[in-house]
Design an enzyme around this catalytic site. Structure first.
Site, short mmCIF file in Angstrom:
data_model
loop_
_atom_site.label_atom_id
_atom_site.label_comp_id
_atom_site.label_asym_id
_atom_site.label_seq_id
_atom_site.Cartn_x
_atom_site.Cartn_y
_atom_site.Cartn_z
N GLY A 31 72.14 -17.48 75.02
CA GLY A 31 71.97 -18.68 75.83
C GLY A 31 70.54 -19.19 75.85
O GLY A 31 69.72 -18.81 75.02
N HIS A 34 68.30 -23.69 72.24
CA HIS A 34 67.33 -24.68 71.74
C HIS A 34 67.80 -25.11 70.35
O HIS A 34 68.87 -24.69 69.87
CB HIS A 34 65.92 -24.08 71.72
CG HIS A 34 65.83 -22.74 71.06
ND1 HIS A 34 66.08 -22.56 69.73
CD2 HIS A 34 65.56 -21.51 71.57
CE1 HIS A 34 65.94 -21.28 69.42
NE2 HIS A 34 65.63 -20.62 70.52
N HIS A 37 69.13 -22.45 67.86
CA HIS A 37 70.53 -22.05 68.03
C HIS A 37 71.47 -23.13 67.50
O HIS A 37 72.45 -22.84 66.81
CB HIS A 37 70.86 -21.84 69.51
CG HIS A 37 70.08 -20.74 70.18
ND1 HIS A 37 69.12 -20.98 71.13
CD2 HIS A 37 70.14 -19.40 70.06
CE1 HIS A 37 68.63 -19.84 71.56
NE2 HIS A 37 69.22 -18.85 70.93
N LYS A 151 64.78 -15.85 61.95
CA LYS A 151 63.70 -15.64 62.92
C LYS A 151 63.69 -14.17 63.37
O LYS A 151 62.64 -13.58 63.58
CB LYS A 151 63.94 -16.59 64.11
CG LYS A 151 63.38 -16.17 65.44
CD LYS A 151 62.06 -16.81 65.67
CE LYS A 151 61.49 -16.68 67.06
NZ LYS A 151 61.81 -15.52 67.82
N ASP A 152 64.90 -13.61 63.55
CA ASP A 152 65.03 -12.20 63.92
C ASP A 152 65.34 -11.43 62.64
O ASP A 152 66.47 -10.97 62.42
CB ASP A 152 66.13 -12.04 64.96
CG ASP A 152 65.77 -12.75 66.26
OD1 ASP A 152 65.04 -12.17 67.06
OD2 ASP A 152 66.19 -13.91 66.43
P1 AMP Z 1 69.21 -15.19 70.79
O1 AMP Z 1 69.86 -16.13 71.75
O2 AMP Z 1 67.73 -15.11 70.92
O3 AMP Z 1 69.88 -13.84 70.77
O4 AMP Z 1 69.45 -15.82 69.35
C1 AMP Z 1 70.75 -16.11 68.90
C2 AMP Z 1 70.67 -16.45 67.43
O5 AMP Z 1 69.83 -17.59 67.25
C3 AMP Z 1 70.06 -15.31 66.59
O6 AMP Z 1 70.77 -15.20 65.37
C4 AMP Z 1 68.65 -15.80 66.37
O7 AMP Z 1 68.05 -15.29 65.19
C5 AMP Z 1 68.86 -17.30 66.26
N1 AMP Z 1 67.61 -18.01 66.52
C6 AMP Z 1 66.75 -17.82 67.55
N2 AMP Z 1 65.67 -18.62 67.42
C7 AMP Z 1 65.85 -19.32 66.27
C8 AMP Z 1 65.07 -20.31 65.58
N3 AMP Z 1 63.89 -20.72 66.04
N4 AMP Z 1 65.56 -20.81 64.42
C9 AMP Z 1 66.76 -20.39 63.94
N5 AMP Z 1 67.54 -19.46 64.54
C10 AMP Z 1 67.09 -18.94 65.70
#
Ligand code: AMP
Length: 292
Positions: A31, A34, A37, A151-152
């Protein structure tokens, strides 16, 4: 856009679509969505699959309880963004739904060196928590395609390992998507909302560090990997970062550190600014520089 809170309701929706021979694309998130996501949702839509997004702040992957408590929650805005992006279904499970038997005695995932290196070393237990939740989400959704952000970078490697070692049916294709950045170059992150405008500017030192390495390679300065790492770390501290967890020049597949700069490598960074831990990475292909 359908919203489901239980695995059963989600599975009924997915089964309906499978009967119509649809393929399923899945975007797991925590969640506070941005554009990064949303780019994953868009990528899934481009692949022409029914797109399911999950929003679940997974307690077992936070090694710092304060980080978990402070994790931003913007569910109404998130749902609007997903709907506008054309997401077909959102899974919003409770902790009880994902951990009906509690959070003790969870399965252990053998991750080999991935758990000793970089994020693995600095966030003990983090990738175990990631594997538990992603495994459960994948079993609930049973997607054909899984969209994750590079990114991760290490997380993608961990999930690739998980998918290889557990036979999911249908077979899952993992699609690693580009990092979306602010115009300034700062990688988008849910944690960025905790930074002041000044800290956001200081945080650009990560992006400038990548530029510094690119220049060193282009100008063939013959700097060693060690010297580049040290210069990078110093630049972060000079810019106002409190501490640097690691700067790594690593093999993009094994994530083992490299010393030979003429191979393709990834630069992985984790550092604290304003009490917020930021991570970022950049891939460097030596072939690319030869052609320039
Ligand atoms: P999170 O909500 O942080 O667990 O991220 C969910 C997914 O969004 C994960 O696969 C992240 O790698 C991806 N994500 C987070 N930030 C970015 C970004 N700046 N650009 C592309 N994908 C992202």
């Amino acid at each position: 856009m359908k919203i489901f809170e239980t695995k059963q309701a989600l599975q009924d929706f997915i089964d309906d679509h499978r009967l119509k021979n649809a393929l399923i694309g899945f975007v797991p998130t925590m969640g506070a969505l941005h554009e990064g996501h949303i780019s994953l949702i868009e990528k899934s839509k481009q692949h022409g699959v029914v797109t399911v997004c999950s929003i679940f702040v997974n307690p077992t992957q936070f090694n710092d309880p304060k980080d978990f408590e402070k994790y931003p929650k913007t569910i109404q805005e998130d749902l609007q963004k997903l709907e506008s992006a054309g997401c077909e279904a959102v899974f919003l499970p409770s902790v009880k739904e994902m951990y009906p038997e509690g959070m003790h005695q969870l399965p252990h995932y053998p991750l080999g060196r991935l758990e000793d290196l970089w994020e693995g070393a600095h966030r003990p237990g983090h990738f175990q928590g990631v594997c538990v939740i992603v495994h459960r989400l994948l079993e609930a959704v049973r997607p054909d395609q899984l969209f994750m952000g590079s990114k991760d970078f290490q997380q993608v490697a961990v999930i690739r390992h998980l998918i290889r070692h557990y036979p999911f049916e249908p077979k899952i294709q993992l699609i690693s998507c580009d990092t979306i950045r602010e115009k300034s170059g700062l990688a988008m992150s849910s944690r960025n909302v905790r930074l002041s405008p000044e800290q956001k500017t200081q945080a650009l030192a990560i992006y400038h560090g990548f530029d510094m390495i690119r220049k060193a390679l282009q100008e063939q300065t013959n700097s060693s990997a060690e010297a580049l790492k040290q210069q990078f770390a110093q630049q972060l501290l000079d810019a106002g970062f409190e501490s640097v967890d690691y700067i790594a020049l690593a093999d993009p597949t094994s994530l083992e550190p490299i010393t030979n700069l003429s191979q393709t490598f990834v630069v992985l960074v984790a550092a604290f600014i304003g009490g917020v831990r930021l991570i970022d990475n950049q891939l460097f292909s030596h072939e690319l520089f030869k052609r320039v």
